[in-house]
Design an enzyme around this catalytic site. Structure first.
Site, PDB file in Angstrom:
ATOM      1  N   GLN C 223       0.828  -1.195   0.000  1.00 13.98           N
ATOM      2  CA  GLN C 223       0.000   0.000   0.000  1.00 13.98           C
ATOM      3  C   GLN C 223       0.872   1.257   0.000  1.00 13.98           C
ATOM      4  O   GLN C 223       0.331   2.372  -0.091  1.00 13.98           O
ATOM      5  CB  GLN C 223      -0.911   0.013   1.242  1.00 13.98           C
ATOM      6  CG  GLN C 223      -1.833  -1.186   1.279  1.00 13.98           C
ATOM      7  CD  GLN C 223      -2.625  -1.325   2.573  1.00 13.98           C
ATOM      8  OE1 GLN C 223      -2.652  -2.376   3.183  1.00 13.98           O
ATOM      9  NE2 GLN C 223      -3.289  -0.272   2.991  1.00 13.98           N
ATOM     10  N   ARG C 372      -8.045  -2.049   8.813  1.00 10.74           N
ATOM     11  CA  ARG C 372      -8.955  -0.937   8.580  1.00 10.74           C
ATOM     12  C   ARG C 372      -9.275  -0.204   9.890  1.00 10.74           C
ATOM     13  O   ARG C 372     -10.439   0.098  10.159  1.00 10.74           O
ATOM     14  CB  ARG C 372     -10.244  -1.488   7.955  1.00 10.74           C
ATOM     15  CG  ARG C 372     -10.940  -0.543   7.022  1.00 10.74           C
ATOM     16  CD  ARG C 372     -11.883  -1.286   6.103  1.00 10.74           C
ATOM     17  NE  ARG C 372     -12.666  -0.367   5.324  1.00 10.74           N
ATOM     18  CZ  ARG C 372     -13.373  -0.702   4.253  1.00 10.74           C
ATOM     19  NH1 ARG C 372     -13.384  -1.947   3.836  1.00 10.74           N
ATOM     20  NH2 ARG C 372     -14.065   0.224   3.617  1.00 10.74           N
ATOM     21  N   GLU C 742     -12.590   4.042   6.631  1.00 10.46           N
ATOM     22  CA  GLU C 742     -12.480   3.265   7.873  1.00 10.46           C
ATOM     23  C   GLU C 742     -13.542   3.611   8.881  1.00 10.46           C
ATOM     24  O   GLU C 742     -13.672   2.940   9.914  1.00 10.46           O
ATOM     25  CB  GLU C 742     -11.083   3.440   8.474  1.00 10.46           C
ATOM     26  CG  GLU C 742     -10.069   2.627   7.701  1.00 10.46           C
ATOM     27  CD  GLU C 742      -8.656   3.097   7.926  1.00 10.46           C
ATOM     28  OE1 GLU C 742      -7.785   2.247   8.151  1.00 10.46           O
ATOM     29  OE2 GLU C 742      -8.426   4.316   7.883  1.00 10.46           O
TER      30      GLU C 742
END
Lengths: 289, 161, 785
Positions: C223, C372, C742
């Site tokens: 990521q 998350r 999130e």
């Protein structure tokens, strides 16, 4: 994720399968749908040296009524059972169970025979077989044999089938007026094995007296279990709420669940009580239609 | 032990020599370079590897390549002609039924079989019908809407024939 | 409400345009790491420890190396020669790449087998003989600090026990004083167990070193590609891997959710392997390897909430024991070892709070923020929202009413929270009111009263959360020292189309569409004419990646500002083309026109063309702009979630009847994509609330390390989500946007837990830890009868 090495043999007939098996002896295993066996091989919990694929044998996939029996070929897939109008209309106990077994794609390949022959008390079909007092027909090196379900399950992954036996047919009572069956299992999520499952099959006579009753339990004992005490209580009687509650209590007392990720022993006993009662009521309702 | 297998994949004949233990998903991804079918688990739970074999959805990670000898297989790459969208693909696009795309090929191939057996599924039937296909991104709401739209479109198409 | 400024064809902010990236995914033409095949590629498979804590007495490679096709078996000793057997973690601890003498958690990497194909590599892995001497593992974090607990990290200088660090924030003395004097104090120990993000694509890499060019190329499930590149350069620089010769490509990523931020040991081994062998090495983990490596949560929080007898909150205190596994490899900003946990004071207006945390080592896999969680906001919000409901139950007040009476009011923003955050904006009252209206709160309260009279168990649970995202301002936020800005680089072609690159990396969030929409909004170029690219460190501008909902707040802002730089340049060009002075030029989406004479205009496309063909004297040709955005603050989305459940007393089974989620993420770029993100986050919220939790036995064995027993929700377990919005723009963000993905994983678990506990409250049950399963409910009912 990768099975260890093995030799693959495709059987073209039952005789061929048995011959291949005898050739390769101890280290051979049959694969029908493979939806239980292949995952074990991928994790290397099972490492057979020879796989004899029986899935292509013709003539072992059928669902038919013959005389007073329902006959199911050993290679009939769960999906074929699921989509069969004969089963949907007349044997809803199977629809109950199959809907809760694995998932649709696995059911396209997994076989009813395999689900029983695997000898796993966690599978759903054994409880139905017990409830309906099935007869298992197998063919082996010593010819054809007819095994009553109560003689079929011997232990964990062990059945009455000899290693080289092929499960070719399952025979069950044909539906009739006054017969009804139901199955339910409690699961942590869809596709899981049973926390506890109960299969009930009964036959009422014209005056509503229970003449035949079979109760099978899933995953609450080492072997697929018959609730004999419950059956004895109900046979020959009109089934009342009071009797149903007693049978539920028997179910929770007589099963032998172990505490595990699905829940404590106490919880499983309680669930077994609840769903046994509910399935008796459902089977009754279906029988009364 | 090696076996010669022949099958039809996305309309094309394929012949190959494979080991007994080669999983069908690896045959598709590695031998045939069709990497649209994905691997997401090792216990047959996630469904990312779902393809059509003889018209039925199967999990290709739990199927031996040798067993697929003689079969007719459709993977995501063969669902529609290049440059076109199958109604299911169109529906997933219209209804935002995908985020990262990893579960999508399996989800779409499963939907083909689902709709074949049940052309007018309810929401509940759709959810049960895709219960063997996990998605971590979408929360499933829009996948359900995608399958519904696909069902409607395909009904229209079959009615207009 | 938001009113679109652009037409649907241009597709700027507020339009639910269909996603540009869909085509390749729909047709199976995504390019994920496992799809990458380089010539001569080898496969690497890890041998992993079956024990949670053991000495390695010997590793015998002979049988493995005897298998045709097995080329190498790499151990910690092999890496030690290059100083690569340990590596630094993002929080300045150290982590083994491969062990030389001790394994510290079940499934830890022990050695790597390199072979010509995966099947042979797996056979090779099975043939490696490792002789272990198991030791008694520390599994219970409360026992990690016992006198007789073994020292898990003797390798760390000065380490005398298994305590990693102590952290605190707030005024302890004052908070304790207020709590001691308060009318009402509710207390609870709240445990959030370990969970694993289980994105459908597992982690992996293809590492390829060319001995001639000395260049390293790594396709990586990451990521944060640039951060990885720099880390690799720092960790392996001493063996000759130099940052300009390292290229990290994050291609299509099959879900990240934080699980693809860490530098996993296997990546380093693969890089070492290709460096030594000179051929590409692919490593892709199996799901059962994936589930036991890395984790999120594992916080034991002792909470105390103090209030007046009417329920006015006065103080909040949380003391946490954090189980970090055997090393602190949590991917937090370096000054925030506990992430944003200090947001635990929540959405309420009061003065006093104290939060402290002790982190300990145990024999478990390291990690901490990979699910998350927005850097521990999931933990923080779970704590305050459970306690607020406990308080409501204690004083007999409706939980919605209690919240209204305590909310920070709209006029109070920017609001200084008791533990030092400056919340940018919010209208918490409006968000909760909308949720209550949408679910039909009053009707459910009536129904609940009726059902309770019949002995039925029905529950309504609320969660009103304040989130904190968009890390972050460089003075406070860095990863291993690298400031957490982010970037956008825009290049407009002569024909008026554009290519823009970013320092973030989408793993399904839809950046190829949403960034194009931001640029469409700012430049008036249709979003369909704008190509977005991320993930290749050779071409993308430096950024810190996508996690913790930071992309829109940082890179999205960078995009807007870079676009405005372009617009300013364009204004000068337009003036030149229209032969007026710059002050006489006005802008209306996509067009420059002369003040007072709107028929005299030039489109942005005209201006772009001119930048290459008719350049104003003295001006630099071309039509490009780059911006590195250092956010002035974080952004503070908020939400109000309401869950309605029915619980069956006999079996403990739980039926989620309704779930309404109202989110406020400021201005929305693409409502369809935002709604999709909320759905996905809600399902990843019900997952830990009711289904997921990694379980260990006393020896540190993971009991549910496959998807058979780690219960990822299917479409059947996932409810039909209902969503909506309020919009309170962020005053400091160029687009007024806040980030959202999130919020649902933060808000859903407390809402669901609160609902189930509310359902059980007539039986005297006051708290349950998640996951709340039917078995757990049943046990609780038995215990209270």
């Amino acid at each position: 994720m990768i099975p260890s090495n093995f030799n693959y043999h495709k059987a073209t007939s039952v005789k061929d399968a048995i011959a291949l098996f005898q050739n390769h002896g101890d280290e051979a295993k049959y694969m029908s749908g493979g939806q239980s066996l292949l995952p074990m091989m991928k994790l290397r919990f099972a490492t057979p040296e020879h796989i004899i694929d029986i899935s292509k044998i013709e003539g072992l996939s059928y669902i038919k009524e013959d005389g007073n029996l329902l006959k199911i070929g050993g290679l009939t897939t769960q999906a074929e059972m699921e989509h069969s109008s004969l089963i949907k209309d007349n044997y809803p106990i199977f629809s109950d169970a199959i809907k809760l077994t694995a998932d649709p794609s696995v059911r396209n390949v997994g076989t009813i025979g395999g689900n029983i022959a695997h000898g796993d008390a966690a599978n759903d079909q054994p409880a139905l077989m017990i409830a309906m007092r099935a007869t298992i027909i197998a063919e082996g090196s010593d010819g054809q044999k007819s095994i009553p379900i109560d003689d079929f399950f011997h232990g964990f992954y062990m059945t009455a089938l000899e290693p080289s036996d092929v499960l070719v047919e399952i025979q069950l009572p044909k539906t009739k007026k006054g017969s009804g069956g139901a199955y339910h299992k409690v699961e942590r999520k869809v596709g899981d094995y049973a926390t506890s499952g109960a299969a009930v099959y009964l036959e009422l006579d014209d005056s509503g007296v229970c003449q035949e009753i079979g109760i099978g339990l899933t995953n609450v004992s080492t072997l697929p279990m018959r609730l004999s005490r419950g059956e004895e209580l109900l046979k020959g009687k009109k089934i009342t709420e009071d009797l149903i509650e007693q049978v539920g209590a028997f179910a929770s007392e007589d099963c032998e669940p172990t505490s595990d990720l699905r829940g404590s022993e106490a919880y499983k006993r309680s669930i077994t009580n609840t769903i046994t009662q509910r399935m008796i009521r459902s089977a009754l309702k279906r029988a009364q239609h | 032990m090696k076996h010669t297998i022949s099958m039809t994949i996305n309309g094309e004949s394929v012949t190959a020599e494979v080991d007994s233990r080669l999983l069908l998903v690896h045959f598709i991804r590695e031998n045939l370079d069709l990497t649209g079918t994905h691997i997401g688990c090792d216990t047959s739970n996630c469904g990312a590897c779902t393809i059509l074999l003889n018209g039925q959805s199967i999990k290709s990670c739990t199927y031996l390549a040798v067993r697929a000898d003689g079969a007719e297989i459709t993977t995501i790459e063969g669902l529609s002609a290049e440059g076109t969208n199958h109604p299911i693909q169109q529906a997933f696009h219209d209804q935002h039924g995908l985020h990262c795309g990893f579960c999508t090929p399996g989800m779409i191939m499963r939907t083909v079989d689902l709709l074949k057996n049940n052309p007018k599924p309810t929401e509940e039937e759709i959810r049960w019908g895709i219960s063997g296909n996990l998605c971590r991104c979408t929360g499933y709401n829009n996948i359900v809407k995608s399958v519904k739209q696909a069902a409607e479109e395909m009904q229209k198409e079959s009615e207009s024939v | 409400m938001f009113k679109c400024k652009t037409s649907p064809e241009v597709g700027g902010m507020g339009h639910s345009v269909k996603r540009k990236e869909d085509a390749r995914f729909l047709h199976g033409k995504g390019n994920y790491v496992d799809d990458v095949k380089l010539p001569g590629q080898l496969t690497m498979v890890m041998v992993r420890s079956p024990y949670a804590y053991a000495k390695i007495k010997s590793i015998n490679k002979d049988k493995a190396l005897a298998i045709p096709g097995v080329l190498a078996v790499i151990t910690g000793y092999d890496l030690k020669e290059y100083g690569l057997h340990w590596m630094p973690t993002l929080l300045s601890d150290t982590q083994m790449v491969l062990p030389t003498d001790t394994v510290m958690h079940q499934s830890q990497e022990v050695c790597a087998v390199i072979a010509t194909d995966r099947y042979i590599a797996v056979d090779g892995a099975e043939a490696v003989e490792v002789d272990y001497e198991p030791m008694k593992a520390i599994v219970d974090p409360y026992k990690a600090l016992d006198e007789d607990a073994p020292l898990l990290r003797p390798d760390k200088e000065g380490q005398k026990d298994n305590h990693i660090y102590h952290w605190e924030r707030g005024d302890k003395a004052k908070t304790d004083e207020v709590i001691a004097k308060a009318d009402v104090v509710v207390k609870e120990r709240i445990y959030l167990p370990r969970i694993h993000v289980a994105s459908i694509e597992t982690c992996g890499c293809v590492a390829s070193y060319d001995k001639d060019t000395e260049k390293l190329l790594v396709y990586l499930t990451t990521q944060a590609p640039h951060a990885i590149r720099t880390v690799v350069a720092l960790v392996a620089g001493h063996v000759g891997l130099s940052e300009e010769k390292i290229r990290i490509i994050a291609p299509d990523i099959g879900g990240g959710f934080g699980g693809k931020v860490p530098v996993y040991p296997s990546y380093v081994v693969a890089i070492a392997a290709t460096f030594l062998i000179g051929k590409p090495v692919k490593w892709i983990e199996d799901r059962s390897e994936n589930l036991v490596n890395g984790f999120a949560r594992d916080y034991h929080m002792d909470c105390e909430l103090a209030a007046t007898k009417d329920g006015k909150i006065q103080a909040f205190k949380v003391s946490t024991l954090a189980d970090h596994g055997y090393t602190d490899s949590s991917a937090n900003p370096s000054k925030y070892p506990t992430g944003m946990f200090s947001i635990c004071t929540g959405s309420y207006d009061y003065e006093h709070a104290y939060a402290e945390l002790d982190a300990v080592y145990t024999n478990k896999s390291p990690g901490g923020v990979a699910y998350r969680c927005s850097f521990r906001v999931t933990e923080a919000v779970h704590a305050i929202e459970r306690m607020v409901d406990k308080l409501a139950a204690e004083i007999g007040k409706d939980p919605a009413q209690l919240r209204f009476e305590n909310f920070i009011k709209k006029e109070q923003f920017p609001y200084s929270s008791p533990l030092g955050w400056s919340y940018d904006s919010g209208d918490y009252k409006a968000t909760l009111e909308k949720a209550m209206e949408m679910v039909g709160y009053d009707d459910y309260k009536k129904e609940q009263a009726e059902k309770r009279a019949e002995g039925k168990l029905m529950g309504i649970g609320i969660c009103t959360f304040t989130e904190v995202v968009g890390a972050g301002p460089s003075k406070d936020f860095d990863i291993l020292g690298i400031a957490m800005f982010d970037s956008a680089e825009i290049r407009v072609h002569p024909t008026g189309k554009a290519l823009a690159r970013f320092g973030t990396k989408s793993q399904g969030q839809g950046h190829e569409t949403t960034y194009a929409q931001i640029l469409a909004e700012e430049l008036g170029i249709p979003y369909t004419d704008i190509e977005i690219d991320e993930g290749d460190t050779d071409t993308a501008p430096y950024g810190l990646g996508t996690y913790a909902s930071r992309s829109t707040p940082t890179a999205g802002a960078a995009a807007a500002i870079a676009a405005r730089k372009l617009r300013d340049k364009g204004k000068k060009i337009a003036a030149h083309l229209l032969e007026v002075s710059e002050e006489d030029i006005e802008w209306e989406v996509g067009k420059y026109f002369v003040k007072g004479a709107p028929e005299k205009s030039k489109t942005i496309q005209d201006v772009a063309f001119a930048a290459y063909t008719n350049i104003p004297p003295g001006m630099e040709p071309g039509f490009e702009a780059t911006h590195y955005y250092d956010p002035p603050n974080l952004t503070f989305p908020n939400g109000a979630y309401i869950c309605v459940v029915e619980v069956e007393k006999e079996t403990g089974s739980i039926d989620v009847k309704r779930f309404v989620a109202i989110d406020d993420c400021g201005n929305i770029i693409n409502p369809m994509i935002v709604e999709g993100q909320v759905h996905g986050g809600l399902t990843q919220g019900i997952a830990p609330a009711m289904y997921e939790g990694i379980e260990y036995d006393d020896e540190g064995n993971v009991l549910n390390g496959t998807l058979m027993d780690y219960l990822v929700p299917t479409a059947v377990e996932s409810p039909h989500w209902e969503t909506g919005h309020t919009i309170t723009p962020s005053p400091h963000h160029p687009l007024g946007a806040k980030g959202v993905a999130e919020s649902p994983t933060v808000g859903a678990p407390p809402a669901i837990a609160n609902a189930i506990i509310d359902a059980l409250s007539p039986l005297g049950i006051k708290h349950l830890d998640i996951p709340i399963t039917p078995a757990k409910v049943w046990e609780a009912i038995q215990a209270h009868s």
